[in-house]
Design an enzyme around this catalytic site. Structure first.
Site, PDB file in Angstrom:
ATOM      1  N   HIS A   1      20.270  63.296  34.119  1.00 56.13           N
ATOM      2  CA  HIS A   1      21.560  63.340  33.427  1.00 56.13           C
ATOM      3  C   HIS A   1      22.054  64.762  33.604  1.00 56.13           C
ATOM      4  O   HIS A   1      21.308  65.701  33.331  1.00 56.13           O
ATOM      5  CB  HIS A   1      21.426  63.110  31.925  1.00 56.13           C
ATOM      6  CG  HIS A   1      20.612  61.923  31.536  1.00 56.13           C
ATOM      7  ND1 HIS A   1      21.196  60.758  31.087  1.00 56.13           N
ATOM      8  CD2 HIS A   1      19.285  61.706  31.502  1.00 56.13           C
ATOM      9  CE1 HIS A   1      20.236  59.885  30.790  1.00 56.13           C
ATOM     10  NE2 HIS A   1      19.071  60.435  31.032  1.00 56.13           N
TER      11      HIS A   1
ATOM     12  N   ARG B   1      32.189  59.104  19.046  1.00 57.32           N
ATOM     13  CA  ARG B   1      31.066  59.301  18.131  1.00 57.32           C
ATOM     14  C   ARG B   1      31.601  59.439  16.713  1.00 57.32           C
ATOM     15  O   ARG B   1      32.538  60.207  16.475  1.00 57.32           O
ATOM     16  CB  ARG B   1      30.256  60.547  18.511  1.00 57.32           C
ATOM     17  CG  ARG B   1      29.489  60.327  19.792  1.00 57.32           C
ATOM     18  CD  ARG B   1      28.563  61.459  20.113  1.00 57.32           C
ATOM     19  NE  ARG B   1      28.081  61.291  21.488  1.00 57.32           N
ATOM     20  CZ  ARG B   1      27.357  62.169  22.154  1.00 57.32           C
ATOM     21  NH1 ARG B   1      27.010  63.301  21.562  1.00 57.32           N
ATOM     22  NH2 ARG B   1      26.980  61.937  23.394  1.00 57.32           N
TER      23      ARG B   1
ATOM     24  N   ASP C   1      30.311  63.987  33.330  1.00 57.84           N
ATOM     25  CA  ASP C   1      28.953  63.477  33.353  1.00 57.84           C
ATOM     26  C   ASP C   1      28.621  62.907  34.722  1.00 57.84           C
ATOM     27  O   ASP C   1      29.481  62.359  35.404  1.00 57.84           O
ATOM     28  CB  ASP C   1      28.893  62.345  32.315  1.00 57.84           C
ATOM     29  CG  ASP C   1      27.518  62.184  31.730  1.00 57.84           C
ATOM     30  OD1 ASP C   1      26.610  62.937  32.127  1.00 57.84           O
ATOM     31  OD2 ASP C   1      27.360  61.307  30.876  1.00 57.84           O
TER      32      ASP C   1
ATOM     33  N   GLN D   1      33.110  63.553  29.129  1.00 56.69           N
ATOM     34  CA  GLN D   1      32.178  64.492  29.742  1.00 56.69           C
ATOM     35  C   GLN D   1      32.340  64.478  31.248  1.00 56.69           C
ATOM     36  O   GLN D   1      32.697  63.450  31.811  1.00 56.69           O
ATOM     37  CB  GLN D   1      30.734  64.093  29.410  1.00 56.69           C
ATOM     38  CG  GLN D   1      30.355  64.350  27.972  1.00 56.69           C
ATOM     39  CD  GLN D   1      28.895  64.009  27.718  1.00 56.69           C
ATOM     40  OE1 GLN D   1      28.316  63.193  28.416  1.00 56.69           O
ATOM     41  NE2 GLN D   1      28.318  64.624  26.715  1.00 56.69           N
TER      42      GLN D   1
ATOM     43  N   HIS E   1      25.034  60.849  36.678  1.00 62.94           N
ATOM     44  CA  HIS E   1      23.629  60.458  36.683  1.00 62.94           C
ATOM     45  C   HIS E   1      23.175  60.390  38.132  1.00 62.94           C
ATOM     46  O   HIS E   1      23.868  59.815  38.966  1.00 62.94           O
ATOM     47  CB  HIS E   1      23.453  59.118  35.975  1.00 62.94           C
ATOM     48  CG  HIS E   1      23.717  59.227  34.505  1.00 62.94           C
ATOM     49  ND1 HIS E   1      24.969  59.052  33.970  1.00 62.94           N
ATOM     50  CD2 HIS E   1      22.907  59.563  33.477  1.00 62.94           C
ATOM     51  CE1 HIS E   1      24.912  59.264  32.661  1.00 62.94           C
ATOM     52  NE2 HIS E   1      23.681  59.573  32.334  1.00 62.94           N
TER      53      HIS E   1
ATOM     54  N   CYS F   1      25.150  57.057  29.631  1.00 64.94           N
ATOM     55  CA  CYS F   1      23.865  56.768  30.282  1.00 64.94           C
ATOM     56  C   CYS F   1      23.556  55.273  30.385  1.00 64.94           C
ATOM     57  O   CYS F   1      23.284  54.777  31.480  1.00 64.94           O
ATOM     58  CB  CYS F   1      22.723  57.490  29.587  1.00 64.94           C
ATOM     59  SG  CYS F   1      23.178  59.072  28.891  1.00 64.94           S
TER      60      CYS F   1
ATOM     61  N   LYS G   1      13.988  69.621  30.755  1.00 64.07           N
ATOM     62  CA  LYS G   1      15.423  69.845  30.956  1.00 64.07           C
ATOM     63  C   LYS G   1      15.759  71.325  31.122  1.00 64.07           C
ATOM     64  O   LYS G   1      14.961  72.196  30.790  1.00 64.07           O
ATOM     65  CB  LYS G   1      16.214  69.278  29.783  1.00 64.07           C
ATOM     66  CG  LYS G   1      15.874  69.947  28.452  1.00 64.07           C
ATOM     67  CD  LYS G   1      16.801  69.470  27.344  1.00 64.07           C
ATOM     68  CE  LYS G   1      16.398  70.128  26.033  1.00 64.07           C
ATOM     69  NZ  LYS G   1      17.366  69.966  24.979  1.00 64.07           N
TER      70      LYS G   1
HETATM   71 ZN    ZN Z   1      23.107  60.460  30.570  1.00 68.87          ZN
END
Ligand code: ZN
Ligand code: ZN
Length: 620
Positions: free
Chosen positions: A471, A324, A344, A342, A346, A295, A425
């Site tokens: 996200h 992590r 992922d 991910q 945005h 992010c 969310k």
């Molecule tokens: Zn994010």
């Protein structure tokens, strides 16, 4: 002090009568709890001096903790089971009574039940609740069944040590685990499930199928083997095709950042313990870190140029490796690792675009999950107490999410107040064939990060405005999603996703060359084929291909070389006989193109089904 006999005389026992119409999970909970009492009764027949601690129902079963004159072994369990069966065969009535706490203390003191005394000392009520069946009486809040006969479908599973009250300064007690179900069929199915769970463990299958492995020196990260890479690549191809079509663009950002990035995003304050920090030469303490999520840096990318309302929604995906620093004890193969990526993205948008964009994201999710045949449920989490951002924006956003879900005819639950402080969310739980649920997809609105990073776009009226960010991830962690798929399909992936789709097996050395030519035809058609050359018996190599759960095995011998055919065996259907090579290539190419779901999985989810609580019986 009253004698035990006098106290027992004074009790008024009521036959236990559960309310009618209980949902299945509540019936099972009572059966399991009652089975734990029956087990304690059986153990006391064998060891009259047993001191009992606690015996609750748990997920899929029950246990009882106890202090015994000797350590039990697995060989003791059949004898305990035998005695339990005798008790259950008598179909004993369960009774309930209340007793003044001081008298209950007298009773259990006289019996030397020191753990029950400690439990009693912690109960604030004037009266305590007792249950009994036969002459076995226990301090217990219930609830229980009416008659012990319904507890007959049980099995004792294992033994473990357990500290009293979970505190290692206390004595170590012995714990007996068991399971109990409503029918013999369910019990059988569950025992089969336990066996199968071991065989389906993705860490075990990862090695068996040569997909990935772990080494203790890697501290909880996977080594990806060529076959594992082939599966990852196939997921990636699915991702790329569907996302391009849906208007996403892809970028690649760095993995290491100065702490300024994480101070701006807030992670340096809240998430630092979970980050891998890096110390620069000459610096007294870490000033950089590996990124734990995409992010913050995607916000930086957004700021690399000016934006107009005309470009919104801007859908930017970034799939770099994330690190992590999870505690070693919490790591679990691919399901929880220290390195992952991910799928992922945005999305930056105008607040008026929320509903349309959420509908698009959910549409994409529906499409992608359909290729795996995964069932899922959706939860909408709304404004929490500590919410930031204007109430009107929250209302607009929540209505947008709700209408998007409704417009697609998707059922969803609402977790009121369960949203993050920075936005509402949608969470998507995937249900696998082992009856488990996994949170994979998430679609999260964010009013916060765009402000922290001072993102802007020039709106229709030439005013600079802050975009809303979404996200979203559909697989979640790609590695974890693969782990779930492997366990869901028991390693037998659909042909389109299988690491090796075709194994060509020459019967004798003389056919090796033909086999290679056959494999090449598949490779030329964009498929994944290998040859198991004739260096060992054909039966051995077929077994090996089956162990690797390869969807298509093509056996070629003298006759096949002469006719240009192949003898087809599939993992799912076994022997399919002789087929023209051309027809097999066409069949697999079609499955590959359509991403056909051509496998059937043994599905245990019915065993773990829950029923809605009937409205009339919610309060018991
Ligand atoms: Zn994010
Ligand atoms: Zn109990």
């Amino acid at each position: 002090m009253a004698a035990a006999e006098d106290i027992l005389q004074s009790l008024t026992w009521e036959p236990n009568q559960p309310p009618p119409g209980l949902p299945r999970q509540e019936r099972l909970r009572r059966i399991r709890h009652s089975a734990s009492h029956v087990m304690a009764q059986a153990v006391r027949e064998l060891f009259p001096t047993v001191k009992l601690a606690i015996g609750p129902p748990i997920e899929n079963g029950f246990y009882y903790d106890m202090e015994l004159p000797r350590t039990l072994t697995q060989e003791d369990l059949p004898e305990i089971e035998k005695r339990m069966r005798k008790i259950v065969a008598r179909d004993p009535q369960f009774f309930h009574a209340n007793l003044a706490r001081p008298r209950a203390m007298d009773l259990f003191r006289e019996w030397g039940q020191t753990y029950k005394l400690e439990l009693l000392a912690g109960i604030p009520d004037a009266e305590v609740s007792l249950y009994k069946q036969d002459r076995f009486l226990d301090l217990c809040a219930g609830p229980h069944v009416a008659q012990g006969g319904v507890c007959g479908h049980f099995k004792l599973l294992s033994l473990a040590g357990a500290y009293w009250r979970g505190d290692e300064r206390n004595p170590m007690l012995q714990r007996i685990y068991g399971t109990a179900w409503e029918t013999a069929e369910e019990l059988d199915e569950y025992l089969h499930f336990l066996e199968d769970s071991k065989a389906r463990d993705h860490r075990k299958l990862g090695t068996q199928l040569d997909l990935f492995s772990f080494h203790p020196w890697s501290a909880g990260c996977a080594f990806w083997h060529p076959r594992g890479m082939a599966v990852r690549e196939e997921l990636r191809r699915l991702w790329r095709e569907t996302h391009r079509e849906a208007g996403y663009v892809e970028i690649m950002n760095p993995v290491i950042y100065r702490k300024d990035l994480f101070e701006t995003s807030g992670h340096w304050g809240h998430f630092r313990e979970n980050m891998f920090l890096i110390q620069e030469a000459g610096e007294p303490e870490p000033t950089m870190a590996l990124k734990p999520m995409n992010c913050p840096d995607t916000m930086l990318y957004y700021k690399t140029r000016q934006h107009s309302y005309k470009e919104l929604p801007l859908r930017i995906s970034e799939g770099q490796l994330l690190h992590r620093n999870e505690p070693m004890g919490s790591l679990h193969g691919l399901m929880r690792a220290r390195v992952f990526s991910q799928d992922d993205a945005h999305i930056f948008l105008h607040e008026d675009q929320i509903q349309d964009e959420i509908a698009r994201v959910l549409d994409l999710l529906k499409l992608i999950y359909s290729f795996f045949g995964l069932r899922y449920t959706i939860t909408l989490s709304t404004k929490p107490e500590n919410a930031m951002g204007e109430p009107e924006l929250w209302e607009k956003a929540e209505n947008g999410l709700r209408r998007a879900l409704e417009s697609l005819g998707l059922e969803f639950a609402v977790d009121a107040g369960g949203g993050a402080y920075y936005g509402p969310k949608i969470d998507v739980m995937v249900h696998d064939s082992m009856g488990r649920q996994w949170q994979c997809g998430t679609v999260q609105l964010d009013f916060n990060l765009p402000r922290r990073f001072e993102l802007e776009f020039i709106d229709r009226d030439n005013q600079a405005r802050t975009p809303v960010a979404i996200h979203r991830a559909l697989f979640g962690s790609v590695e974890r999603f693969l782990g779930i798929l492997i366990e869901h399909f028991a390693g037998a992936l659909p042909t389109w996703l299988a690491p090796v789709q075709v194994m060509v097996l020459p019967i004798a050395e003389g056919q090796d060359e033909y086999a290679r030519a056959v494999a090449k035809r598949f490779v030329d058609a964009g498929l994944r084929a290998e040859v198991a050359v004739a260096e060992s018996k054909i039966s051995y190599r077929i077994r090996d291909a089956e162990l690797h759960k390869i969807p298509y095995m093509l056996v070629v011998g003298k006759r096949e070389v002469e006719t240009g055919a192949v003898s087809v065996r599939t993992y799912q259907e076994k022997d399919r006989g002789s087929m023209p090579l051309e027809a097999v290539i066409e069949e697999i190419a079609r499955k590959n193109r359509d991403r056909t779901l051509d496998v059937t999985v043994k599905d245990y989810s019915a065993l773990f089904r829950t029923e809605a609580v009937p409205a009339a019986d919610t309060a018991y």
